[in-house]
Design an enzyme around this catalytic site. Structure first.
Site, PDB file in Angstrom:
ATOM      1  N   HIS A   1      44.245 -61.869 -42.855  1.00 29.39           N
ATOM      2  CA  HIS A   1      42.925 -62.073 -42.248  1.00 29.39           C
ATOM      3  C   HIS A   1      42.133 -62.917 -43.248  1.00 29.39           C
ATOM      4  O   HIS A   1      42.299 -62.756 -44.460  1.00 29.39           O
ATOM      5  CB  HIS A   1      42.147 -60.766 -42.080  1.00 29.39           C
TER       6      HIS A   1
ATOM      7  N   ASP B   1      40.788 -60.938 -46.089  1.00 30.37           N
ATOM      8  CA  ASP B   1      41.711 -60.306 -47.044  1.00 30.37           C
ATOM      9  C   ASP B   1      41.827 -61.153 -48.298  1.00 30.37           C
ATOM     10  O   ASP B   1      42.004 -60.633 -49.399  1.00 30.37           O
ATOM     11  CB  ASP B   1      43.158 -60.217 -46.504  1.00 30.37           C
TER      12      ASP B   1
ATOM     13  N   GLU C   1      47.132 -59.782 -29.793  1.00 33.34           N
ATOM     14  CA  GLU C   1      47.807 -58.534 -30.181  1.00 33.34           C
ATOM     15  C   GLU C   1      47.180 -57.355 -29.441  1.00 33.34           C
ATOM     16  O   GLU C   1      46.046 -56.977 -29.701  1.00 33.34           O
ATOM     17  CB  GLU C   1      47.681 -58.325 -31.694  1.00 33.34           C
TER      18      GLU C   1
ATOM     19  N   GLU D   1      52.862 -54.920 -31.632  1.00 33.10           N
ATOM     20  CA  GLU D   1      53.024 -53.977 -32.746  1.00 33.10           C
ATOM     21  C   GLU D   1      53.613 -52.673 -32.236  1.00 33.10           C
ATOM     22  O   GLU D   1      53.147 -52.111 -31.237  1.00 33.10           O
ATOM     23  CB  GLU D   1      51.670 -53.724 -33.423  1.00 33.10           C
TER      24      GLU D   1
ATOM     25  N   HIS E   1      51.158 -49.734 -31.868  1.00 31.19           N
ATOM     26  CA  HIS E   1      50.225 -49.920 -30.750  1.00 31.19           C
ATOM     27  C   HIS E   1      50.932 -49.653 -29.426  1.00 31.19           C
ATOM     28  O   HIS E   1      50.334 -49.112 -28.500  1.00 31.19           O
ATOM     29  CB  HIS E   1      49.645 -51.331 -30.770  1.00 31.19           C
TER      30      HIS E   1
ATOM     31  N   ASP F   1      46.838 -44.583 -35.340  1.00 32.58           N
ATOM     32  CA  ASP F   1      47.570 -45.757 -35.812  1.00 32.58           C
ATOM     33  C   ASP F   1      47.930 -45.579 -37.287  1.00 32.58           C
ATOM     34  O   ASP F   1      47.220 -46.041 -38.169  1.00 32.58           O
ATOM     35  CB  ASP F   1      46.631 -46.955 -35.615  1.00 32.58           C
TER      36      ASP F   1
ATOM     37  N   ASP G   1      53.286 -54.868 -40.661  1.00 35.42           N
ATOM     38  CA  ASP G   1      51.904 -54.381 -40.601  1.00 35.42           C
ATOM     39  C   ASP G   1      51.977 -52.883 -40.911  1.00 35.42           C
ATOM     40  O   ASP G   1      51.815 -52.031 -40.037  1.00 35.42           O
ATOM     41  CB  ASP G   1      51.306 -54.648 -39.225  1.00 35.42           C
TER      42      ASP G   1
END
Ligand code: XLS
Ligand code: CA
Ligand code: CA
EC number: 5.3.1.5
Length: 440
Positions: free
Chosen positions: A101, A104, A232, A268, A271, A307, A339
């Site tokens: 990101h 980050d 996503e 993901e 998710h 999560d 992730d």
């Protein structure tokens, strides 16, 4: 350049009998499987946020992580130390790609202009390191969820100033992607959702979200950004109703706003399971809609309803995911982004390496099993045979559109003594076990 992870050297493949925790048992990057080296099948990526910036905080306690850059106290020196450490980490683990990101890699400044300046400085450094270490950016994304300004959403906010700020941040993140040659760009709508309809105009919010994405498509075209755009999905967390609930919901949204030809999906595992699906269900659905873009590799805990972003260690899951990837003809230009974060008590820097080794080996083993299963074909053959009534006679006529209700009624009246065959689920599961356990 300074070495950060002094206790760990390069991780190599030593095979399944090795007792060395700092070696790969199944991931042999240059080994060719089905005409392609494992590294190209798997396209592993390091997630910058969980690896370099996460400190182990949870709602009940402070950070626990011990990191070699902990003594950097001004925010830009910290960002630079992390960037150097990131490349050492990828190099030692033989990971070819990374994802981040915007926030980050560089800290926010006092205003957007200073924030962009910080970002430019770190991006220039990142570009040099990418060249030096021969690493590639799988995707970048804009963090439009952490700062309190996004309290009501970014693209779906009720505040036009926040929408404008989000567009500006997105514009910059796409430019960064172009500068670093990102192969994809991910939109994860962290705050794009709502808590209650009592204060929400859902239709208007979704129209606005589509407006923001349309602007992104137009701008990418204008500046010549060639990366694949990805959405996503996630069903809940942080908001109660996340708009991009799952693959099916995202496909419906993209089609409604005629955006489907510009976006694919980044799926993901955690998710998918939060949405009540399996990972392979989501991958298969995207694949069947020509929308499989990239994968976030991790796993949740079935006993916990949130999560947890754990490193993937379940070989059934990785096998079924890789089976779908192979059926898709590969995942490029997407990849497998971990992730995933180490558990809070796994706080030593070495745990980061051990966690990636576990995840990479899990997917490498999954690939090996899935490849053999697909090549030998016991599952494919069964499935093909299961639908064989559509290859001849009335079934063929249905598929070819030669019959309607009247013809089918006539047929049914003459053939009402119907016989079905078993679905043989248990037998098929035991075939999978055979491939998994006997390493056929
Ligand atoms: C959070 C998401 C996020 C995206 C990128 O739950 O997984 O990390 O992958 O913004
Ligand atoms: Ca993710
Ligand atoms: Ca997650």
């Amino acid at each position: 350049m300074k070495e950060y992870f002094t206790n760990v050297s390069k991780i190599n493949y030593e095979g399944p009998n090795s007792k060395n925790a700092y070696s790969f048992k199944y991931y042999n990057p240059d080994e060719v499987i089905g005409g392609k080296p494992m590294r190209e099948h798997l396209r592993f990526a390091m997630s910058y946020w969980h690896t370099l910036t996460a400190n182990g905080t949870d709602p009940f306690g402070a950070g626990t992580m011990l990191r070699p850059w902990d003594n950097e106290n001004d925010s830009m020196s910290l960002a630079k130390a992390r960037m150097e450490a990131a490349f050492e980490f990828m190099d030692k683990l033989q990971i070819d790609y990374f994802c981040f990101h915007d926030r980050d890699i560089a800290p926010e400044g006092k205003d957007l202009a200073e924030t962009n300046k910080n970002l430019d400085e770190i991006v220039a450094m990142c570009k040099d390191l990418m060249e030096k270490y021969n690493k590639k950016l799988l995707w970048d994304t804009a963090n439009l969820f952490n700062n309190p300004r996004f309290v009501h959403g970014a693209g779906t906010t009720c505040n036009a100033d926040v929408f404008a700020y989000s567009a500006a941040q997105l514009k910059k993140a796409i430019e960064v992607g172009k500068e670093l040659g990102a192969e994809n760009y991910v939109f994860w709508g962290g705050r794009e959702g709502y808590e209650t309809l009592l204060n929400t105009d859902m239709g208007f919010e979704l129209d606005n979200f589509a407006r923001l994405l349309k602007m992104a498509v137009d701008y990418a075209k204008e500046i010549g950004f060639k990366g694949q755009f990805l959405i996503e999905p996630k069903p809940k967390e942080p908001t109660k109703h996340q708009y991009d609930f799952d693959v099916a919901t995202v496909l419906g949204f993209l089609r409604k706003y005629k955006l489907d030809k510009y976006f694919k999906i980044n799926i993901e595992a955690n998710h998918a399971t939060l949405a009540g699906h399996t990972y392979e269900h989501e991958i298969c659905l995207a694949r069947n809609n020509n929308a499989l873009g990239s994968l976030d590799a991790n796993q949740g805990d079935p006993a916990l309803g949130w999560d947890t972003d754990q490193f993937p260690t379940n070989i059934y899951n990785s096998t079924f995911a890789m089976y779908e990837v192979l059926k898709n003809g590969g995942i490029a230009p997407g990849g497998l982004n971990f992730d995933a974060k180490v558990r809070r008590p796994s706080f030593e820097p070495e745990d980061l390496f051990l966690a990636y080794i576990a995840g990479m080996d899990t997917f490498a083993k999954g690939l090996r099993i899935a490849y053999k299963l697909l090549k030998d074909g016991p599952i494919e053959d069964f499935v093909k045979e299961r639908y064989s009534s559509f290859n001849t006679g009335i079934g063929k006529e249905i598929v070819e559109g030669k019959v309607g209700f009247k013809e089918l009624e006539k047929y049914a009246l003459e053939n009402s003594n119907i016989k079905n065959k078993s679905g043989r689920q248990e037998m098929l599961e035991s075939i999978v076990n055979q491939y998994m356990l006997e390493d056929k």
